[in-house]
Motif scaffolding. Sequence first.
Motif, PDB file in Angstrom:
ATOM      1  N   SER A   1       0.749  -1.200  -0.001  1.00  0.00           N
ATOM      2  CA  SER A   1       0.031   0.070   0.256  1.00  0.00           C
ATOM      3  C   SER A   1       1.028   1.357  -0.109  1.00  0.00           C
ATOM      4  O   SER A   1       2.046   1.388   0.395  1.00  0.00           O
ATOM      5  CB  SER A   1      -0.857   0.139   1.269  1.00  0.00           C
ATOM      6  N   PRO A   2       0.375   2.637  -0.477  1.00  0.00           N
ATOM      7  CA  PRO A   2       1.345   3.744  -0.359  1.00  0.00           C
ATOM      8  C   PRO A   2       1.474   4.011   0.905  1.00  0.00           C
ATOM      9  O   PRO A   2       2.691   4.297   0.927  1.00  0.00           O
ATOM     10  CB  PRO A   2       0.068   4.640  -1.158  1.00  0.00           C
ATOM     11  N   PHE A   3       0.771   3.641   2.019  1.00  0.00           N
ATOM     12  CA  PHE A   3       0.906   3.856   3.358  1.00  0.00           C
ATOM     13  C   PHE A   3       2.038   3.365   3.715  1.00  0.00           C
ATOM     14  O   PHE A   3       2.850   3.862   4.405  1.00  0.00           O
ATOM     15  CB  PHE A   3      -0.315   3.680   4.243  1.00  0.00           C
ATOM     16  N   LYS A   4       2.060   2.015   3.537  1.00  0.00           N
ATOM     17  CA  LYS A   4       3.155   1.287   3.960  1.00  0.00           C
ATOM     18  C   LYS A   4       4.643   1.572   3.151  1.00  0.00           C
ATOM     19  O   LYS A   4       5.891   1.694   3.663  1.00  0.00           O
ATOM     20  CB  LYS A   4       3.188  -0.131   3.615  1.00  0.00           C
ATOM     21  N   ALA A   5       4.583   1.957   1.814  1.00  0.00           N
ATOM     22  CA  ALA A   5       5.808   2.343   1.093  1.00  0.00           C
ATOM     23  C   ALA A   5       6.266   3.829   1.958  1.00  0.00           C
ATOM     24  O   ALA A   5       7.367   3.693   1.812  1.00  0.00           O
ATOM     25  CB  ALA A   5       5.133   2.825  -0.151  1.00  0.00           C
ATOM     26  N   VAL A   6       5.473   4.595   2.383  1.00  0.00           N
ATOM     27  CA  VAL A   6       5.877   5.772   2.988  1.00  0.00           C
ATOM     28  C   VAL A   6       6.264   5.689   4.381  1.00  0.00           C
ATOM     29  O   VAL A   6       7.244   6.216   4.744  1.00  0.00           O
ATOM     30  CB  VAL A   6       4.786   7.076   2.902  1.00  0.00           C
ATOM     31  N   TYR A   7       5.577   4.795   5.225  1.00  0.00           N
ATOM     32  CA  TYR A   7       5.706   4.900   6.740  1.00  0.00           C
ATOM     33  C   TYR A   7       6.596   3.512   7.126  1.00  0.00           C
ATOM     34  O   TYR A   7       6.989   3.403   8.228  1.00  0.00           O
ATOM     35  CB  TYR A   7       4.390   4.969   7.340  1.00  0.00           C
ATOM     36  N   GLY A   8       6.625   2.720   6.126  1.00  0.00           N
ATOM     37  CA  GLY A   8       7.324   1.457   6.421  1.00  0.00           C
ATOM     38  C   GLY A   8       6.664   0.429   7.290  1.00  0.00           C
ATOM     39  O   GLY A   8       7.120  -0.506   7.970  1.00  0.00           O
ATOM     40  N   ARG A   9       5.277   0.594   7.611  1.00  0.00           N
ATOM     41  CA  ARG A   9       4.513  -0.351   8.419  1.00  0.00           C
ATOM     42  C   ARG A   9       2.986  -0.260   7.691  1.00  0.00           C
ATOM     43  O   ARG A   9       2.558   0.560   7.111  1.00  0.00           O
ATOM     44  CB  ARG A   9       4.473   0.111   9.918  1.00  0.00           C
TER      45      ARG A   9
END
Length: 80
Positions: free
Chosen positions: A36-44
């Motif tokens: 997900s883009p969220f995981k790509a940015v925040y690593g979780r």
Amino acid sequence: MYLRCFTFDSPKEWIKLLPWAEYWYNIAYHTSIGMSPFKAVYGRDPPKLIRYAPTSEEPLAVQEQLLQRDHILVQLKIHL
């Protein structure tokens, strides 16, 4: 597509649902990046949204907003 699914039942309320469409897009799995883009940015993984269980301790406005959120998410799952 996300916004269309959100506004299927009430197309004139699209402006109110835009933040939820953005949230849903950011937590959805994207095959192009393998996450997900969220995981790509925040690593979780993004935090889970749990269903709201009303209690008498919260103000009425908070209860209404959280119940409306749950209803919107249920409608989205139906239309997706």
